[in-house]
Design a protein around this motif. Structure first.
Motif, PDB file in Angstrom:
ATOM      1  N   TRP A  46     -11.524  38.007 -23.192  1.00  0.00           N
ATOM      2  CA  TRP A  46     -11.099  36.962 -24.132  1.00  0.00           C
ATOM      3  C   TRP A  46     -11.116  37.450 -25.579  1.00  0.00           C
ATOM      4  O   TRP A  46     -10.407  36.919 -26.431  1.00  0.00           O
ATOM      5  CB  TRP A  46     -12.005  35.729 -24.000  1.00  0.00           C
ATOM      6  N   HIS A  94      -9.894  31.485 -25.263  1.00  0.00           N
ATOM      7  CA  HIS A  94      -9.430  31.508 -23.864  1.00  0.00           C
ATOM      8  C   HIS A  94     -10.549  31.159 -22.870  1.00  0.00           C
ATOM      9  O   HIS A  94     -10.637  31.745 -21.792  1.00  0.00           O
ATOM     10  CB  HIS A  94      -8.858  32.886 -23.517  1.00  0.00           C
ATOM     11  N   GLY A  95     -11.448  30.264 -23.270  1.00  0.00           N
ATOM     12  CA  GLY A  95     -12.508  29.819 -22.368  1.00  0.00           C
ATOM     13  C   GLY A  95     -13.747  30.698 -22.376  1.00  0.00           C
ATOM     14  O   GLY A  95     -14.741  30.393 -21.708  1.00  0.00           O
TER      15      GLY A  95
END
Ligand SMILES: Cc1cc2nc3c(=O)[nH]c(=O)nc-3n(C[C@H](O)[C@H](O)[C@H](O)COP(=O)(O)OP(=O)(O)OC[C@H]3O[C@@H](n4cnc5c(N)ncnc54)[C@H](O)[C@@H]3O)c2cc1C
Length: 322
Positions: free
Chosen positions: A133, A152-153
């Motif tokens: 990420w 992105h989490g």
């Protein structure tokens, strides 16, 4: 380039000379900011340690600058010493089996001035999963550890094992990630929304714990994140997201719905590509920090009037403000 000789200098044992009245705009991702009274670039952690200890000894407030990708530096600049951290070693260390007999996951060691995206790239090249990420996030490991950067989490706290720092009592400490009280873009190392130089802790390095995985898959995931970012974020100078996302919503969506996409104040503009980004298309010498502050106030006021939501700054104001 060497600047004018100045009276206040650390001893030879620190191994560097301070510059005076050094412009900081070029060291930030938004290309805005006045000068530092005193300035030095460090490239080795011993230099960083010695410089900070000296500054404390002579009562000179300091501020560590990483990638300058989350700080809005005032037009009047920063009083005291700005330390530009370019200590950039990154390496993969196997887990010592005597310490972790049941857990062979390797460590990624990174000095605080290493670029986070570069550290992520090192792990990807080794087929290690956990930092994919981060491949598109600007700034240094030090700034990311303090902010709990994420995308992105993923977030720093997911894989951070421990941090080495110089604490306020001048001791070098190793702090486990769990002690940093991580939350959304928050740690207990993070200072306020508007800061000056001071005498606070300095992050020296970080260890991440990563898991061996499928190299092709890891590479493809990281590539997907990079492509997503290229499609959805502006390329002009900015500080990334200006405001944090309020619970259950997105700051960018609210700013857009309030009709502010493309709005201008001086040379600063609400990005057409992502409304939570304020861009400075002209680069160094373009917009002023005061324009950014005025635009932020306009956005906060408009979004509050329209939706009753108080947007909180994600970027940090640094230096002297009138
Ligand atoms: C285009 C763009 C996209 C972005 N996308 C994201 C994203 O997806 N996710 C995200 O979380 N952020 C994002 N950001 C914001 C930024 O990248 C992160 O906040 C980043 O972690 C900041 O790191 P830095 O090194 O630039 O910190 P700086 O801006 O240099 O500093 C931030 C703060 O940390 C302090 N600091 C830095 N290093 C040290 C140290 N070694 N010791 C003590 N204090 C230190 C500074 O004094 C300052 O208070 C984005 C920014 C841009 C410009």
């Amino acid at each position: 380039m060497k600047t004018a000789t100045i009276a206040l200098q650390p001893p030879a044992s620190v191994g560097l000379e301070l510059e005076a009245n050094r412009s900081l705009a070029g060291l930030t991702s938004i290309k805005i900011g006045g000068p530092a009274d005193y300035f030095a670039t460090v490239t080795h952690p011993h230099q960083l340690l010695r410089l900070v200890r000296w500054a404390r000894g002579v009562d000179l407030p300091y501020l560590v600058l990483g990638g300058g990708s989350n700080v809005l530096i005032s037009d009047a600049g920063v009083r005291g010493l700005v330390i530009h951290n370019r200590c950039r070693t990154v390496r993969i260390d196997p887990a010592p089996c005597c310490l972790y007999p049941q857990d062979e996951r390797p460590f990624l060691f990174a000095e605080a001035g290493a670029l986070l995206a570069g550290a992520a790239r090192t792990s990807i090249n080794e087929g290690l999963a956990g930092l994919e990420w981060a491949v598109s996030v600007p700034g240094t490991v030090g700034g990311a550890v303090i902010n709990n950067a994420g995308a992105h989490g993923g977030e720093i706290k997911d894989n951070l094992w421990d941090v080495m720092l110089l604490d306020e009592a001048d001791e070098v400490q190793i702090i486990r990630a769990a002690e940093l009280e991580y939350g959304y873009r928050h740690s207990n190392l993070k200072r306020g929304e508007s800061i000056q130089g001071g005498f606070g802790p300095v992050v020296l390095s970080a260890n991440f714990r990563l898991s061996p995985g499928d190299g092709e898959q890891i590479r493809a995931t990281a590539q997907g994140f990079l492509e997503h970012r290229r499609r959805t974020q502006p390329i002009e100078p900015s500080l990334g997201s200006t405001f944090t996302n309020p619970p259950g919503d997105y700051a960018g969506r609210l700013i857009d719905a309030a009709g502010l996409r493309g709005e201008r104040f001086g040379s600063i503009e609400v990005s057409q590509t992502h409304a939570n980004f304020l861009v400075n298309p002209a680069g160094v010498g373009g917009a002023k920090a005061a324009d950014v502050v005025a635009m932020m106030a306009l956005i906060q006021e408009t979004v509050y009037q329209r939706f009753g939501v108080v947007l909180q700054p994600e970027i940090q104001r640094v230096g002297e403000w009138s």
